[in-house]
Design an enzyme around this catalytic site. Structure first.
Site, PDB file in Angstrom:
ATOM      1  N   ARG A  59       2.924   1.459   3.340  1.00  0.00           N
ATOM      2  CA  ARG A  59       3.051   3.055   3.328  1.00  0.00           C
ATOM      3  C   ARG A  59       3.307   3.188   4.682  1.00  0.00           C
ATOM      4  O   ARG A  59       2.576   2.697   5.598  1.00  0.00           O
ATOM      5  CB  ARG A  59       1.876   3.607   2.547  1.00  0.00           C
ATOM      6  CG  ARG A  59       0.530   3.390   3.177  1.00  0.00           C
ATOM      7  CD  ARG A  59      -0.651   3.742   2.356  1.00  0.00           C
ATOM      8  NE  ARG A  59      -1.610   2.989   2.881  1.00  0.00           N
ATOM      9  CZ  ARG A  59      -2.828   3.034   2.362  1.00  0.00           C
ATOM     10  NH1 ARG A  59      -3.193   4.258   1.630  1.00  0.00           N
ATOM     11  NH2 ARG A  59      -3.838   2.499   2.875  1.00  0.00           N
TER      12      ARG A  59
ATOM     13  N   LYS B 176       6.432   6.172  -3.997  1.00  0.00           N
ATOM     14  CA  LYS B 176       6.585   7.295  -4.853  1.00  0.00           C
ATOM     15  C   LYS B 176       7.591   8.415  -4.423  1.00  0.00           C
ATOM     16  O   LYS B 176       8.065   9.003  -5.028  1.00  0.00           O
ATOM     17  CB  LYS B 176       5.180   7.886  -4.736  1.00  0.00           C
ATOM     18  CG  LYS B 176       4.230   7.289  -5.489  1.00  0.00           C
ATOM     19  CD  LYS B 176       2.798   8.018  -5.440  1.00  0.00           C
ATOM     20  CE  LYS B 176       1.631   6.995  -5.747  1.00  0.00           C
ATOM     21  NZ  LYS B 176       0.439   7.400  -5.115  1.00  0.00           N
TER      22      LYS B 176
ATOM     23  N   ASN C 218      -0.107  -7.832  -4.927  1.00  0.00           N
ATOM     24  CA  ASN C 218      -1.349  -7.966  -5.717  1.00  0.00           C
ATOM     25  C   ASN C 218      -2.104  -6.599  -6.032  1.00  0.00           C
ATOM     26  O   ASN C 218      -3.206  -6.353  -6.036  1.00  0.00           O
ATOM     27  CB  ASN C 218      -2.395  -8.692  -4.366  1.00  0.00           C
ATOM     28  CG  ASN C 218      -2.727  -7.705  -3.215  1.00  0.00           C
ATOM     29  OD1 ASN C 218      -2.167  -6.809  -3.019  1.00  0.00           O
ATOM     30  ND2 ASN C 218      -3.893  -7.877  -2.578  1.00  0.00           N
ATOM     31  N   PHE C 219      -1.337  -5.878  -6.616  1.00  0.00           N
ATOM     32  CA  PHE C 219      -1.747  -4.642  -7.168  1.00  0.00           C
ATOM     33  C   PHE C 219      -2.418  -4.884  -8.366  1.00  0.00           C
ATOM     34  O   PHE C 219      -2.371  -5.848  -8.969  1.00  0.00           O
ATOM     35  CB  PHE C 219      -0.564  -3.565  -7.398  1.00  0.00           C
ATOM     36  CG  PHE C 219       0.096  -3.005  -6.231  1.00  0.00           C
ATOM     37  CD1 PHE C 219      -0.529  -2.297  -5.113  1.00  0.00           C
ATOM     38  CD2 PHE C 219       1.506  -3.338  -5.928  1.00  0.00           C
ATOM     39  CE1 PHE C 219       0.015  -1.696  -4.101  1.00  0.00           C
ATOM     40  CE2 PHE C 219       2.030  -3.135  -4.854  1.00  0.00           C
ATOM     41  CZ  PHE C 219       1.366  -2.099  -4.019  1.00  0.00           C
TER      42      PHE C 219
ATOM     43  N   ASP D 278     -10.057 -16.090  -1.799  1.00  0.00           N
ATOM     44  CA  ASP D 278      -8.730 -15.836  -1.184  1.00  0.00           C
ATOM     45  C   ASP D 278      -8.043 -16.806  -0.481  1.00  0.00           C
ATOM     46  O   ASP D 278      -6.890 -16.791  -0.718  1.00  0.00           O
ATOM     47  CB  ASP D 278      -9.219 -14.608  -0.028  1.00  0.00           C
ATOM     48  CG  ASP D 278      -9.380 -13.301  -0.574  1.00  0.00           C
ATOM     49  OD1 ASP D 278      -9.075 -12.873  -1.355  1.00  0.00           O
ATOM     50  OD2 ASP D 278     -10.501 -12.815   0.139  1.00  0.00           O
TER      51      ASP D 278
END
Lengths: 383, 382
Positions: B37, B76, B97-98, B170
């Site tokens: 973003r 968006k 990874n949403f 992770d």
């Protein structure tokens, strides 16, 4: 169709690091043939690795070597050696985890294999690389943990605490699988072979890349908290806490916010964010004493409703009863050629929404010799 | 030539598991573009250890995201999304990874992306898979370790649950992710079709325990029994496996013939512990006997004695000792990345060698959107 179907892997490796890599490749669809010493086989079948014996061999061997074939051959006998060469010539991947110099003496080093099979992907795992003062040391997990600084990260402040699994073997195996796959991909474009090398020491360092980069930056050794330590470089509340009926893990949350949610007034004063790290021992002690007063369910109910990152701490028996575990479909039953069945885990990777399972259990020593000779070796020899 | 040269990876992922996979692909030669973003970039930029930041981004972020580019896009915003879709047409791999549902809402779920680029390898990392009661929980390393049983393997029996002191779930999940993505690329070369590759932190950390879980599943369900002796190295291995205090420091002792080891240390174990099963079942008392002996000499004295007898043992080092040791330096594991302000950061390289080459890169982690303009022009996105 599994992604590596039709790929043939000739695997000289023993114990855990190399064989865990070939298990990954087998589960992705490759055919893996273990080359084993007649009579004894992979040392892991018997030696010091577990006192749980299943069908005559160690539980650990069965976990690591399912979904593979066994070809017993005496690498020092000329007849057997010719058979191994016939296999190596047809292989997409050849791999081993001998100490430096051994495979050269046996004659199956990359330079020689490449001459008969130029497009082979040749993988090897050493303990400490092929040069330097450590190259001849045993590449054994606990020693690697100890030499690489890893033992100062787990447990509370004080003496060194190893991670209670063969973590470095496992990492090196995973890194070898990555390197082999990357080169197999490259080969689909131009057909070229490659040598892929990893060492347990490089894998152990890579595992600690965050902590080591921090050490290079500030020159300060890791400092574990006095109690409830979960990460030497993170502040409170990060850790596991005892409650009235179990344990919970707390990963984040500002200290005053936790104080308010948990009705722990002693935490309300830690308003400065930096204190969460600088005063973590004192904060953790307050939190630990307070959390004893309620149950897992009470605390998790409050914290999860407020979107605080937390969880119950489970042992395997509890875990396996959870719907969250069952829905993963992580276990499978596999069959050995003599009818012996056992339960184990599956590959952790899903492709196109499917889990990768295989019902093939571990091979008995030399059980595939006849089949491999008629199918792969005689064909090669034009018989 | 690096093996993944020519591949284009779009990383929509944040934090650790998926970005470590992106780093590995980058080091192996792929071009990895983080889709972030605008201005703030991915959330991992603000997650710090020891509160260390370099030019506004955490040192951890720099460690995980070096050797990548950054393209800023507001998913968006319809215009930004159009540009991303054009970029996806050129990509080989995308990763995210949403939590379940987020990419569907944006319109970049697997089915939609496949419609744009049927050869795409679409990689997803979740905490706990995409269905079931845990699917919406936060996929965080310590929480996953805690649910998976991993915390009952380290340290002593009376220590309670003890997590592995690194983001182990992770890291191991990132490693599996790379394998799945590469295997799918290999299949694509044959079938010319893309694939969906999914991994989760919980499945990866269960896989990490596959040896001991297989033992548990076949020994009548006996839970791991850690030793009561400090320094114990493995709940399932026999004495002497562990770390012992010496006169001046510590000594690690791995597996081996206990009688041979006992003799070398001067501890007569042959008479009392004749059977190998005793080495397992009476582990704690044997370890206590050895500990008693080992504290009388220095680590150096023990090493020269035990190594001469072929016993598997070693010093126990801190980073200070490890990183200065010739055994480490000879690996060439250290590398510098160049920061935009002219400074540099010291970090480690990829642990894999290809054709005797170590894989280095001095490219530092990008600022959010650092390559947006260049990528817009190069791929004709405007």
């Amino acid at each position: 169709m599994k992604p590596l179907e039709d790929y043939l892997i000739i695997d000289f490796s023993q114990f855990l690091s190399g064989p865990s890599a070939s298990l990954k490749l087998a589960d992705l669809g490759a055919r893996v043939i273990k080359i084993e010493k007649p009579g004894t086989g992979d040392i892991c079948r018997h030696l010091y690795t577990s006192n749980v014996i299943m069908n005559g061999e160690s539980s650990v061997f069965h976990a690591i070597n399912r979904n593979k074939e066994s070809f017993a051959a005496d690498i020092k006998s000329e007849v057997d050696k010719a058979q191994i060469w016939a296999l190596v010539k047809q292989a997409d991947v050849v791999m081993h985890n001998f100490r430096p110099g051994v495979i050269e003496r046996l004659g199956f080093d990359y330079e020689h294999v490449k001459q008969v099979n130029p497009s082979v992907i040749y993988g090897e795992i050493s303990g400490y690389g092929n040069e330097g003062p450590w190259k001849d040391k045993p590449g054994q997990d606990l020693l690697l943990q100890s030499l690489s600084g890893l033992t100062w990260l787990t447990g509370n402040a004080g003496s060194p605490v190893p991670m209670g699994l063969s973590i470095i073997d496992m990492l090196a195996g995973n890194h070898l699988a990555q390197g082999i796959l990357a080169c197999l991909f490259r080969r689909t474009i131009g057909g070229e072979g490659a040598l892929v090398q990893v060492s347990m020491l490089e894998s152990a360092i890579d595992f600690q890349f965050e902590a080591i980069t921090t050490y290079y930056y500030d020159g300060k050794l890791p400092e574990r908290s006095e109690h409830n330590n979960a990460h030497a470089y993170l502040g409170a509340p990060y850790g596991i806490y005892k409650t009235a009926n179990g344990y919970i893990a707390l990963a984040m949350g500002s200290i005053p916010q936790l104080g308010a949610l948990l009705s722990c007034d002693d935490l309300l004063g830690y308003a400065d964010g930096a204190e969460a790290f600088n005063k973590r021992d004192e904060i953790k002690a307050i939190l630990a004493a307070h959390l004893l007063k309620g149950t897992n369910e009470q605390w998790l109910g409050i914290l999860q409703a407020a979107d605080i990152w937390c969880a119950e701490v489970l042992a395997w028996d509890q875990l396996m009863q959870q719907e969250g575990f069952k829905v993963l479909d992580m276990l499978q039953e596999v069959n050995m050629s003599d009818g012996f069945k056992y339960q184990t885990t599956r590959s952790p990777i899903r492709i196109d929404g499917e889990v990768l399972k295989s019902a093939k259990g571990s091979p008995k020593l030399d059980e595939d010799n006849e089949h491999i000779i008629s199918q792969l070796i005689n064909r090669q020899h034009g018989k | 030539m690096k093996p993944l040269e020519g591949l284009l990876v779009l990383e929509f992922a944040q934090f650790m598991a998926a970005p470590t996979a992106g780093l590995r692909l980058a080091d192996l030669g792929a071009r990895v573009i983080k889709i972030e973003r605008p201005i703030k970039g991915e959330s991992g930029r603000q997650i710090a250890i020891r509160n260390i930041f370099i030019d506004g981004d955490s040192l951890v972020f720099h460690t995980i995201n070096r050797n990548k580019e950054s393209y800023a896009a507001d998913l968006k915003n319809p215009e930004d999304l159009e540009r991303i879709k054009k970029l996806i047409q050129k990509a080989d791999i995308i990763t995210h990874n949403f939590r379940p549902g987020v990419m569907e809402k944006i319109g970049l779920d697997y089915a939609s992306v496949q419609a744009i680029n049927p050869r795409i390898i679409y990689g997803v990392v979740t905490g706990y898979g995409s269905s079931g009661p845990w699917a919406s929980r936060p996929g965080q390393d310590l929480l996953v370790q805690s649910l998976s049983g991993l915390t009952y393997l380290s340290d002593t029996a009376d220590a309670g649950p003890v997590p592995f002191g690194l983001a182990t779930a992770d890291m191991i999940c990132g490693a599996h992710f790379v394998q799945g993505l590469l295997a799918a690329l290999i299949k694509r070369a044959k079938t010319n079709t893309g694939a969906l590759v999914e991994v989760s932190l919980i499945e990866s950390v269960l896989d990490l325990q596959f040896e001991v879980l297989t033992t548990y599943l076949n020994d009548g369900g006996k839970l791991p029994q850690r030793s009561s002796v400090k320094g114990n190295g493995h709940a399932y291995l026999s004495a002497p496996y562990g770390i012992y205090k010496t006169k001046d420091n510590y000594l690690a002792l791995a597996m081996g013939d206990l009688h041979h080891i006992g003799n070398a240390i001067g501890c007569d174990l042959e008479e009392r512990y004749t059977q190998k099963n005793q080495w397992f079942e009476q582990r704690d008392e044997i370890m206590a006997l050895l500990a008693e002996k080992l504290k009388d000499k220095t680590t150096g004295e023990w090493l020269s004695k035990l190594e001469a007898d072929g016993i598997w043992c070693s010093e126990v080092f801190t980073y200070e000792q490890t990183l200065q040791h010739e055994g480490y330096r000879v690996l060439g594991m250290q590398q510098e990345v160049k920061l935009p302000d002219g400074g540099s950061l010291t970090t480690t390289r990829c642990p894999i060698r290809i054709n005797n080459n170590k894989l280095y890169s001095d490219v530092a982690a990008p600022k959010p959107g650092a390559q947006t303009e260049m990528i817009n022009h190069q791929f004709n996105l405007l």
